[in-house]
Each structure stands twice: as structure tokens, then as C-alpha cells.
Design an enzyme around this catalytic site. Structure first.
Site, mmCIF file in Angstrom:
data_model
loop_
_atom_site.group_PDB
_atom_site.id
_atom_site.type_symbol
_atom_site.label_atom_id
_atom_site.label_comp_id
_atom_site.label_asym_id
_atom_site.label_seq_id
_atom_site.Cartn_x
_atom_site.Cartn_y
_atom_site.Cartn_z
ATOM 1 N N ARG A 91 -42.257 48.637 -16.391
ATOM 2 C CA ARG A 91 -42.387 47.464 -15.528
ATOM 3 C C ARG A 91 -43.007 46.341 -16.324
ATOM 4 O O ARG A 91 -44.017 46.546 -17.006
ATOM 5 C CB ARG A 91 -43.286 47.758 -14.312
ATOM 6 C CG ARG A 91 -42.822 48.897 -13.420
ATOM 7 C CD ARG A 91 -41.495 48.646 -12.762
ATOM 8 N NE ARG A 91 -41.478 47.471 -11.908
ATOM 9 C CZ ARG A 91 -40.374 46.978 -11.357
ATOM 10 N NH1 ARG A 91 -39.201 47.560 -11.585
ATOM 11 N NH2 ARG A 91 -40.428 45.906 -10.601
ATOM 12 N N HIS A 109 -43.917 49.897 -28.729
ATOM 13 C CA HIS A 109 -42.574 49.360 -28.554
ATOM 14 C C HIS A 109 -41.686 49.899 -29.679
ATOM 15 O O HIS A 109 -42.091 49.877 -30.841
ATOM 16 C CB HIS A 109 -42.603 47.831 -28.591
ATOM 17 C CG HIS A 109 -41.256 47.226 -28.369
ATOM 18 N ND1 HIS A 109 -40.653 47.217 -27.122
ATOM 19 C CD2 HIS A 109 -40.373 46.668 -29.223
ATOM 20 C CE1 HIS A 109 -39.455 46.660 -27.241
ATOM 21 N NE2 HIS A 109 -39.260 46.315 -28.497
ATOM 22 N N THR A 141 -50.198 40.989 -24.230
ATOM 23 C CA THR A 141 -50.468 39.645 -23.713
ATOM 24 C C THR A 141 -49.415 39.345 -22.646
ATOM 25 O O THR A 141 -48.566 40.188 -22.345
ATOM 26 C CB THR A 141 -50.383 38.603 -24.841
ATOM 27 O OG1 THR A 141 -49.049 38.628 -25.374
ATOM 28 C CG2 THR A 141 -51.394 38.899 -25.954
ATOM 29 N N GLU A 143 -46.852 37.555 -22.778
ATOM 30 C CA GLU A 143 -45.473 37.533 -23.282
ATOM 31 C C GLU A 143 -45.002 38.965 -23.534
ATOM 32 O O GLU A 143 -45.722 39.768 -24.142
ATOM 33 C CB GLU A 143 -45.393 36.738 -24.582
ATOM 34 C CG GLU A 143 -45.796 35.286 -24.446
ATOM 35 C CD GLU A 143 -44.968 34.541 -23.409
ATOM 36 O OE1 GLU A 143 -43.728 34.739 -23.373
ATOM 37 O OE2 GLU A 143 -45.558 33.789 -22.614
ATOM 38 N N ASP A 145 -43.699 42.242 -25.033
ATOM 39 C CA ASP A 145 -43.605 42.814 -26.384
ATOM 40 C C ASP A 145 -44.077 41.832 -27.449
ATOM 41 O O ASP A 145 -43.467 41.676 -28.513
ATOM 42 C CB ASP A 145 -42.173 43.295 -26.663
ATOM 43 C CG ASP A 145 -41.733 44.356 -25.678
ATOM 44 O OD1 ASP A 145 -42.597 45.144 -25.253
ATOM 45 O OD2 ASP A 145 -40.551 44.373 -25.300
ATOM 46 N N GLU A 174 -43.413 57.417 -33.483
ATOM 47 C CA GLU A 174 -44.294 56.894 -32.433
ATOM 48 C C GLU A 174 -45.440 57.868 -32.175
ATOM 49 O O GLU A 174 -46.588 57.463 -31.981
ATOM 50 C CB GLU A 174 -43.508 56.660 -31.136
ATOM 51 C CG GLU A 174 -42.449 55.577 -31.243
ATOM 52 C CD GLU A 174 -41.741 55.317 -29.916
ATOM 53 O OE1 GLU A 174 -42.407 55.264 -28.867
ATOM 54 O OE2 GLU A 174 -40.497 55.159 -29.929
HETATM 55 C C1 GAR Z 1 -40.701 55.229 -26.199
HETATM 56 O O1 GAR Z 1 -39.691 55.184 -27.184
HETATM 57 C C2 GAR Z 1 -41.395 53.897 -26.098
HETATM 58 O O2 GAR Z 1 -41.564 53.256 -27.341
HETATM 59 C C3 GAR Z 1 -40.426 53.139 -25.237
HETATM 60 O O3 GAR Z 1 -40.016 54.065 -24.265
HETATM 61 C C4 GAR Z 1 -40.068 55.377 -24.812
HETATM 62 C C5 GAR Z 1 -40.914 56.259 -23.897
HETATM 63 O O4 GAR Z 1 -40.825 57.602 -24.283
HETATM 64 N N1 GAR Z 1 -41.038 51.999 -24.652
HETATM 65 C C6 GAR Z 1 -40.383 50.884 -24.333
HETATM 66 O O5 GAR Z 1 -39.197 50.746 -24.512
HETATM 67 C C7 GAR Z 1 -41.251 49.802 -23.721
HETATM 68 N N2 GAR Z 1 -40.477 48.648 -23.448
HETATM 69 P P1 GAR Z 1 -41.911 58.647 -23.753
HETATM 70 O O6 GAR Z 1 -41.985 58.527 -22.225
HETATM 71 O O7 GAR Z 1 -41.380 59.981 -24.160
HETATM 72 O O8 GAR Z 1 -43.220 58.324 -24.390
#
Ligand code: GAR
Length: 197
Positions: A91, A109, A141, A143, A145, A174
Site C-alpha cells: 500500500r 525495494h 519519505t 515520495e 521508493d 534481499e
Molecule cells: C520483495 O521482493 C520486496 O522487495 C518487494 O516485494 C517482495 C516481498 O516479498 N517489495 C516491493 O515491491 C515494494 N514495492 P516477501 O513478502 O517474501 O518479503
């Protein structure tokens, strides 16, 4: 010990990586896992692991994002987080919420920001012919991402990569980057982390 609320909308694999790291001498502990979706995989996992959960469904609020965010803040009060980690929370948050948590809220991100804010980051990196791709943890912030970068992890794009194979490899990065950044952030260390996979 700093208290961390982790916001998820999906499977929550980044949330799990953060929780798994918050043991021993880590300066923080999870205080709640928060979602806008009751059926988020991350909520089930947190319940199974004895972590408090908060679900605030965004749908009854319709277009009224501020009212949804007021409900989030109200639900957070008893958990008293010092830090919010957005971990696949899908969201958009308004300036009202991001200002309230300024300097205390971070996000991961799946791109090398400032490239590819928003969605479909892996497909866009492939489309552009990028030879390297990755993920970024940044302060949140108003904005989308945007905000000061706290860490980035990158890897080589392979000739036969698809959006799915790339997403899977970036997700593994990640899981290294986000815990490494949170460890420092929770100790008030904002020195940038760079990882190469
Ligand atoms: C991750 O790749 C995260 O970077 C991305 O959603 C995925 C969540 O995976 N986030 C975004 O795209 C934010 N705009 P997870 O639920 O397995 O952590």
C-alpha cells in the site's frame, strides 16, 4: 532494545529474515507483524512463532488513505514500535504517515534505486538490458521508493534470465541486505552498506 514493527502484504520472506536475525546481541526485537491482508502468509508465520500480529484491512476505507493510516497508527499504539520496516507492504503511504514516522521507517525495494521505482522492477531491468540489478533499503519519505539509501545489493543479470529467475535471485540478496541494514539502523548507524552477489 529497539522495538520493530514489520509491515507485510504477502509471503513475508523478508520479514522472516529480519525476525530470524533479531536474536542475541541484535539491538532490536520484533514487536508486531502488521498487514493490510488477513490472509498474508507473513501473518500466519508470525502467529505460529508467537509474534503479535495486527491486521488493518484497507478495503473499508476505500480512497480514504488517511483514515486507513489513522487506523494503522491506532492499532500500533499498544505495540509501541521504535522502528517500522516495510517488507513487501504493497500500500502506498501518504505524507501524513511518512512524516509521522520520518527517520524511523525503512523499506526494501527490488531494484537499484533510483532506477525502477514502483512495480515490475525485474521485467523493466531486463527490458532495459541492464547488466546488473538488485535491491535497495532506504528510509521512507513521502515520495514512493525514494528517500536516503541505507544499503544496496547487486548481482549480474544472466543472458537467459527471465523476470522470475531474476526476482528469485534478487530475493535471496534481499534476505542478506535487509537484516544487515536493520542491525545498523537500530544502532543509529546510517552508514551505507553495499553487497555484491
Ligand atoms: C520483495 O521482493 C520486496 O522487495 C518487494 O516485494 C517482495 C516481498 O516479498 N517489495 C516491493 O515491491 C515494494 N514495492 P516477501 O513478502 O517474501 O518479503
Amino acid at each position: 532494545t529497539r522495538r520493530v514493527a514489520i509491515f507485510v502484504s504477502g509471503g513475508g520472506s523478508n520479514m522472516r529474515a529480519l525476525v530470524d536475525d533479531m536474536t542475541g546481541d541484535h539491538p532490536a526485537r520484533p514487536c508486531a507483524v502488521v498487514s493490510n491482508k488477513a490472509d498474508a502468509g507473513g501473518i500466519k508465520w508470525a502467529q505460529d512463532h508467537g509474534i503479535a500480529t495486527v491486521v488493518v484491512d484497507h478495503r473499508p476505507y476505500g480512497e480514504d488513505r488517511a483514515a486507513f493510516e489513522d487506523a494503522l497508527n491506532a492499532a500500533l499504539v499498544t505495540h509501541a514500535p521504535d522502528i517500522i520496516c516495510l517488507a513487501g507492504f504493497m500500500r502506498k503511504l501518504t505524507g501524513g504517515f511518512t512524516d509521522h514516522w520520518a527517520g524511523r521507517m525503512i523499506n526494501i525495494h527490488p531494484s537499484l534505486l533510483p532506477k525502477y521505482r514502483g512495480l515490475h522492477t525485474h521485467a523493466r531491468a531486463l527490458e532495459a538490458g541492464d547488466t546488473r540489478h538488485g535491491c535497495t533499503v532506504h528510509e521512507v519519505t513521502a515520495e514512493l521508493d525514494d528517500g536516503p539509501v541505507l544499503g544496496q545489493a547487486s548481482l549480474a543479470v544472466l543472458p537467459d534470465d527471465t523476470a522470475d529467475t531474476l526476482a528469485a535471485r534478487v530475493l535471496m540478496l534481499e534476505h542478506q541486505l535487509y537484516p544487515a541494514v536493520l542491525r545498523r539502523f537500530a544502532a543509529d548507524d546510517r552508514q551505507r552498506i553495499t553487497l555484491e552477489g
